[in-house]
Design a protein around this motif. Structure first.
Motif, PDB file in Angstrom:
ATOM      1  N   ALA A 276       2.286  -4.222  -2.769  1.00  0.00           N
ATOM      2  CA  ALA A 276       1.540  -5.314  -1.292  1.00  0.00           C
ATOM      3  C   ALA A 276       2.529  -5.143   0.398  1.00  0.00           C
ATOM      4  O   ALA A 276       2.114  -5.357   0.618  1.00  0.00           O
ATOM      5  N   SER A 277       3.556  -5.208  -0.564  1.00  0.00           N
ATOM      6  CA  SER A 277       4.395  -5.445   0.285  1.00  0.00           C
ATOM      7  C   SER A 277       5.047  -4.145   0.554  1.00  0.00           C
ATOM      8  O   SER A 277       6.493  -4.440   1.269  1.00  0.00           O
ATOM      9  N   ASP A 278       4.777  -3.165   0.133  1.00  0.00           N
ATOM     10  CA  ASP A 278       5.814  -2.125   0.867  1.00  0.00           C
ATOM     11  C   ASP A 278       5.210  -1.000   1.656  1.00  0.00           C
ATOM     12  O   ASP A 278       4.438  -0.770   2.040  1.00  0.00           O
TER      13      ASP A 278
ATOM     14  N   GLY B  53      -2.657 -10.553  -5.333  1.00  0.00           N
ATOM     15  CA  GLY B  53      -1.512  -9.442  -5.497  1.00  0.00           C
ATOM     16  C   GLY B  53      -3.615  -8.709  -6.921  1.00  0.00           C
ATOM     17  O   GLY B  53      -2.791  -8.210  -7.838  1.00  0.00           O
ATOM     18  N   HIS B  54      -4.707  -9.341  -6.661  1.00  0.00           N
ATOM     19  CA  HIS B  54      -5.507  -8.604  -7.747  1.00  0.00           C
ATOM     20  C   HIS B  54      -5.138  -6.905  -7.240  1.00  0.00           C
ATOM     21  O   HIS B  54      -5.471  -6.678  -6.167  1.00  0.00           O
TER      22      HIS B  54
ATOM     23  N   VAL C  67      -3.876  -2.743   0.081  1.00  0.00           N
ATOM     24  CA  VAL C  67      -2.619  -2.193   0.253  1.00  0.00           C
ATOM     25  C   VAL C  67      -3.609  -0.568  -1.114  1.00  0.00           C
ATOM     26  O   VAL C  67      -4.410  -1.212  -1.847  1.00  0.00           O
ATOM     27  N   PHE C  68      -3.534   0.744  -0.803  1.00  0.00           N
ATOM     28  CA  PHE C  68      -3.928   1.510  -1.579  1.00  0.00           C
ATOM     29  C   PHE C  68      -3.215   2.242  -1.909  1.00  0.00           C
ATOM     30  O   PHE C  68      -2.681   3.196  -1.030  1.00  0.00           O
ATOM     31  N   PHE C  69      -3.465   3.393  -2.947  1.00  0.00           N
ATOM     32  CA  PHE C  69      -2.859   4.729  -3.312  1.00  0.00           C
ATOM     33  C   PHE C  69      -3.281   5.335  -4.513  1.00  0.00           C
ATOM     34  O   PHE C  69      -4.443   5.192  -4.499  1.00  0.00           O
ATOM     35  N   GLN C  70      -3.144   6.994  -4.787  1.00  0.00           N
ATOM     36  CA  GLN C  70      -3.932   7.325  -5.708  1.00  0.00           C
ATOM     37  C   GLN C  70      -3.089   7.429  -6.802  1.00  0.00           C
ATOM     38  O   GLN C  70      -1.737   7.360  -6.747  1.00  0.00           O
ATOM     39  N   ALA C  71      -3.493   7.987  -8.004  1.00  0.00           N
ATOM     40  CA  ALA C  71      -2.819   8.181  -9.216  1.00  0.00           C
ATOM     41  C   ALA C  71      -3.680   8.145 -10.161  1.00  0.00           C
ATOM     42  O   ALA C  71      -4.758   8.161 -10.104  1.00  0.00           O
TER      43      ALA C  71
ATOM     44  N   GLN D 222       4.638  -7.000 -12.252  1.00  0.00           N
ATOM     45  CA  GLN D 222       5.378  -7.188 -11.471  1.00  0.00           C
ATOM     46  C   GLN D 222       5.336  -5.850 -10.310  1.00  0.00           C
ATOM     47  O   GLN D 222       5.574  -6.207  -9.152  1.00  0.00           O
ATOM     48  N   VAL D 223       5.452  -5.000 -10.588  1.00  0.00           N
ATOM     49  CA  VAL D 223       5.743  -3.469 -10.484  1.00  0.00           C
ATOM     50  C   VAL D 223       4.130  -3.255  -9.117  1.00  0.00           C
ATOM     51  O   VAL D 223       4.681  -2.723  -8.017  1.00  0.00           O
TER      52      VAL D 223
END
Length: 114
Positions: free
Chosen positions: A63-65, A109-110, A85-89, A57-58
């Motif tokens: 995607a909606s952030d 939500g893939h 949406v993209f982010f680094q972790a 869920q997180v």
């Protein structure tokens, strides 16, 4: 793991206290002044157990952030939607940062990474 401790004299709860000069932790009764030195430096431990659904869920919620960057240069391999949406972790078991993508289609939500 630490457990609740009770006074040997009056059976009230013992509260953690510290002696800053001696750098020791002890438990003290607020009723009868009984004190005992702690055998463990852990006062409280909070263990959080996540279910698989919570973790998923997180990632779907990102995607909606509105604070995360979006791109239209990638296409979702699952549904073909053209926005993500993209982010680094850091990825588990790997060093360095990994670029993660999440499809912005509300029905998809893939998640994937590069």
């Amino acid at each position: 793991m630490s457990t609740m401790k009770f006074c040997r004299e009056c059976n009230n709860i013992l509260y953690p206290k510290e002696d800053r000069d001696k750098r020791t932790l002890f438990f003290a009764c607020r009723n009868c002044e009984h004190q005992e030195v702690s055998d463990n430096n852990c006062v409280y431990r909070n263990v959080v157990h996540h279910t698989a659904g919570e973790r998923t869920q997180v990632l779907q919620d990102v995607a909606s952030d509105p604070t995360l960057p979006r791109t239209k240069t990638v296409r979702c391999a699952l549904c073909g939607h053209g926005e993500a949406v993209f982010f680094q972790a850091t990825a588990r078991g790997e060093e360095g940062m990994t670029l993660f993508f999440v499809c912005c289609s509300p029905d998809c939500g893939h998640r994937w990474r590069e």
